[in-house]
Design a protein around this motif. Structure first.
Motif, mmCIF file in Angstrom:
data_model
loop_
_atom_site.group_PDB
_atom_site.id
_atom_site.type_symbol
_atom_site.label_atom_id
_atom_site.label_comp_id
_atom_site.label_asym_id
_atom_site.label_seq_id
_atom_site.Cartn_x
_atom_site.Cartn_y
_atom_site.Cartn_z
ATOM 1 N N PRO A 103 0.819 -1.221 0.000
ATOM 2 C CA PRO A 103 0.000 0.000 0.000
ATOM 3 C C PRO A 103 0.852 1.270 0.000
ATOM 4 N N TYR A 145 3.036 2.797 3.107
ATOM 5 C CA TYR A 145 4.190 2.065 3.633
ATOM 6 C C TYR A 145 5.456 2.580 2.960
ATOM 7 N N GLU A 149 -0.407 -10.374 2.580
ATOM 8 C CA GLU A 149 -1.239 -9.218 2.905
ATOM 9 C C GLU A 149 -0.391 -8.232 3.726
ATOM 10 N N GLU A 168 -0.732 -5.207 4.352
ATOM 11 C CA GLU A 168 -1.481 -4.267 5.185
ATOM 12 C C GLU A 168 -1.793 -4.815 6.579
ATOM 13 N N ARG A 190 5.067 0.755 7.957
ATOM 14 C CA ARG A 190 3.911 1.634 7.832
ATOM 15 C C ARG A 190 4.274 3.045 8.274
#
Length: 360
Positions: free
Chosen positions: A64, A67, A183, A185, A209
């Motif tokens: 994403p 990040y 994943e 996230e 993140r």
């Protein structure tokens, strides 16, 4: 030239197309008149290499936008200290799960900077299983929860992402990052040394993140400060440029091979057939609980351990090398990362059968 099947746990074998391209570009990268090793890390040509590597990694893992992606020296071991230095963020506690030697090392380093809660440990079982989730004791005051996704020495791997009650999830994925879709996230931070599935030793990837970047411990060295590295594009100092370039070539190869879903299917086939070969014979054994067997690192033993030196000698003569177990546990081990072709696993399985026929 006769290349062998290299089952080393790391540095591991690299894809032949990557090595061939690096060979072809060694003296001159494109039309620059120089090798990548000779380039200024701040020059346009190398910056282009670095930017493409990040773009390809983001694409492969669907990282994403919130990040940061860092390419850092020191391997994963440097991150054992960098993680608590950057992620405590005013807290004094961290929570660690112990499933093998590498998580033990990460935990020991974290204890230099934080009060560490041991969520659970597989040590009593010889690190042959992952403690069940209902046995974990999480610390709600912890700044983060840390686990090692794959233990190269003990051959234990997580096949799902653990639930940790809202704590920022941190994982050492040195030996299985890019071996399957992920994943991202669900994590606060992922880190990985390159020398298993991503490239040569000497460089590590950190995916962190945005909200966890900043507020490091006052004693944090600049090179380990994620904010400073992010602000400088991972070039706070001269980075390991050639390693970064080779990592980028591996990322391009992964995309050419069909991406992580295709690699996962191949890795499953390789691991399943090797475990099946070990399980159907009383001459060989794997100690790991089947539910958490690693797809990347397969430790095994002979029923007659005194035959192990002969096994290694004959395997080497057959072009199957670096099958020794880690010095801390002994035995034998086959590491079958992304670059190991199915033909290499098939050759090992055929050798296992022949060695048993002769010596079983």
């Amino acid at each position: 030239m006769a290349r062998v099947y290299n089952f080393s746990a790391g540095p591991s074998m690299l894809p032949e197309p990557v090595l061939e391209r690096a060979r072809d570009e060694l003296l001159e990268f494109r039309d620059t008149g120089m090798s990548v090793m000779e380039m200024s890390h701040r020059g346009r040509d190398f910056v282009g290499i670095a930017e493409k590597a990040e773009a390809d990694l983001r694409d492969l893992l669907a990282i994403p936008a919130n990040y940061r992606v860092l390419f850092l020296p020191g391997g994963a071991t440097a991150q054992f200290a960098a993680v608590p230095m950057n992620l405590l963020r005013g807290k004094t506690r961290a929570c660690y799960l112990s499933t093998g030697l590498w998580s033990e090392k990460a935990l020991a380093e974290a204890q230099r900077y934080a009060t560490v809660t041991l969520a659970a440990s597989g040590k009593a079982d010889g690190f042959t299983r992952i403690p069940p989730r209902d046995e974990w004791h999480l610390d709600p005051e912890a700044a983060y929860f840390h686990y090692t996704a794959n233990e190269t020495i003990n051959g234990v791997e997580f096949h799902t992402v653990p639930e940790v009650d809202g704590l920022p999830l941190v994982s050492d994925m040195s030996s299985n990052l890019l071996s399957r879709p992920l994943e991202v996230e669900r994590f606060g931070l992922i880190y990985a040394g390159a020398q298993k599935n991503m490239g040569p030793a000497g460089i590590a990837v950190v995916i962190v993140r945005d909200d966890l970047v900043g507020q490091p411990l006052p004693s944090t060295p600049s090179l380990l400060d994620y904010r400073k590295q992010a602000e400088q594009g991972s070039m706070l100092n001269t980075p390991p440029t050639y390693n970064w370039y080779l990592l980028g070539l591996v990322l391009e190869w992964l995309k050419d091979e069909g991406g992580l879903a295709a690699l996962e299917a191949r890795n499953l086939r390789k691991a399943n057939k090797l475990y099946a070969a070990l399980d159907r014979s009383a001459f060989y054994s794997n100690p790991v609980e089947p539910s958490c067997r690693s797809r990347m690192n397969v430790p095994f033993r002979l029923a007659a351990p005194e035959l192990e030196p002969l096994f290694l000698k004959e395997a080497k003569a057959a072009g199957l090398v670096n099958l020794e177990g880690h010095r801390s546990v002994g035995g034998l081990r086959a590491s079958i990362y992304n670059a190991m072709p199915e033909a290499g696993v098939d050759a090992l399985i055929a050798f296992l059968a022949e060695f048993e026929r002769q010596h079983g």
